[in-house]
Scaffold this motif. Sequence first.
Motif, PDB file in Angstrom:
ATOM      1  N   SER A  88       0.847  -1.181   0.000  1.00 47.75           N
ATOM      2  CA  SER A  88       0.000   0.000   0.000  1.00 47.75           C
ATOM      3  C   SER A  88       0.890   1.241   0.000  1.00 47.75           C
ATOM      4  CB  SER A  88      -0.886  -0.013   1.247  1.00 47.75           C
ATOM      5  OG  SER A  88      -1.674   1.140   1.301  1.00 47.75           O
ATOM      6  N   VAL A  89       0.569   2.210  -0.865  1.00 50.19           N
ATOM      7  CA  VAL A  89       1.366   3.430  -0.979  1.00 50.19           C
ATOM      8  C   VAL A  89       1.201   4.258   0.299  1.00 50.19           C
ATOM      9  CG1 VAL A  89       1.702   5.578  -2.269  1.00 50.19           C
ATOM     10  CG2 VAL A  89       1.161   3.457  -3.497  1.00 50.19           C
ATOM     11  N   GLN A  90       2.344   4.603   0.923  1.00 50.97           N
ATOM     12  CA  GLN A  90       2.343   5.398   2.152  1.00 50.97           C
ATOM     13  C   GLN A  90       2.670   6.860   1.884  1.00 50.97           C
ATOM     14  OE1 GLN A  90       1.479   3.942   5.262  1.00 50.97           O
ATOM     15  NE2 GLN A  90       0.817   2.513   3.686  1.00 50.97           N
ATOM     16  N   TRP A  91       3.549   7.123   0.915  1.00 51.32           N
ATOM     17  CA  TRP A  91       3.915   8.482   0.570  1.00 51.32           C
ATOM     18  C   TRP A  91       4.366   8.533  -0.890  1.00 51.32           C
ATOM     19  CZ3 TRP A  91       8.825   8.884  -1.230  1.00 51.32           C
ATOM     20  CH2 TRP A  91       9.780   7.970  -0.775  1.00 51.32           C
ATOM     21  N   THR A  92       4.310   9.720  -1.460  1.00 49.23           N
ATOM     22  CA  THR A  92       4.777   9.949  -2.824  1.00 49.23           C
ATOM     23  C   THR A  92       5.562  11.247  -2.849  1.00 49.23           C
ATOM     24  OG1 THR A  92       2.847  11.232  -3.507  1.00 49.23           O
ATOM     25  CG2 THR A  92       2.708   8.844  -3.797  1.00 49.23           C
ATOM     26  N   GLY A  93       6.505  11.346  -3.786  1.00 48.92           N
ATOM     27  CA  GLY A  93       7.241  12.595  -3.935  1.00 48.92           C
ATOM     28  C   GLY A  93       8.472  12.423  -4.790  1.00 48.92           C
ATOM     29  N   GLY A  94       8.697  13.352  -5.698  1.00 46.19           N
ATOM     30  CA  GLY A  94       9.909  13.354  -6.512  1.00 46.19           C
ATOM     31  C   GLY A  94      10.088  12.121  -7.379  1.00 46.19           C
TER      32      GLY A  94
END
Length: 193
Positions: A166-172
């Motif tokens: 499960s995706v916990q964070w996104t960025g860059g």
Amino acid sequence: MAEEADEWEDRRVEPRSKVLLKGDAFPVEGYAALVVTNISRTGLAGESDTPLEVDAPLLFSVEGNKFHMGTVRWVKGRRFGLDMEDALGILGYENELDPGFLPTHQPRSRRHDVELHGRIAIAPRSVRVTIRDVSQSGLCIDTPVALIERQQVIVRLRDRPLILASVQWTGGGKVGVRTADRMETLRLVYAYE
């Protein structure tokens, strides 16, 4: 977004190991019910209400969060056939030979009639990704497509079981995912070194 990634880095609960592994990610759009009705050495037959396409990959589970992958070979209404290597071994059945009853019958792997309930992951596309680091409960992934927080994804790495996360964070251009089950990371780390 980059600040979010740094925040998550500060809140890590387990040590990470740097790796550089190529894989595929299948963003999950939902799930559909599945009943496996027949298993043989080379595949299985099942039923589902979700529309399936011949020659398309199919991700499914009959064991909680443990997913398997095969290729759809035929579809007739709700019924379908799936081609997969060692379906018997994967699902815990013995590979017995069926000698047949007629003299013209060629021996083949026995088919086992079963009723296994599970789910199909609706993941119509995959994207090539790079795994940058691993822990027993997560991965940091470079991905060219945007994923959203809390979205489920199934990750396929060479010579490894499929990983539900499960995706916990996104960025860059990166995402951090938490795996549904703890992983043995040693093999992944050695694949990198």
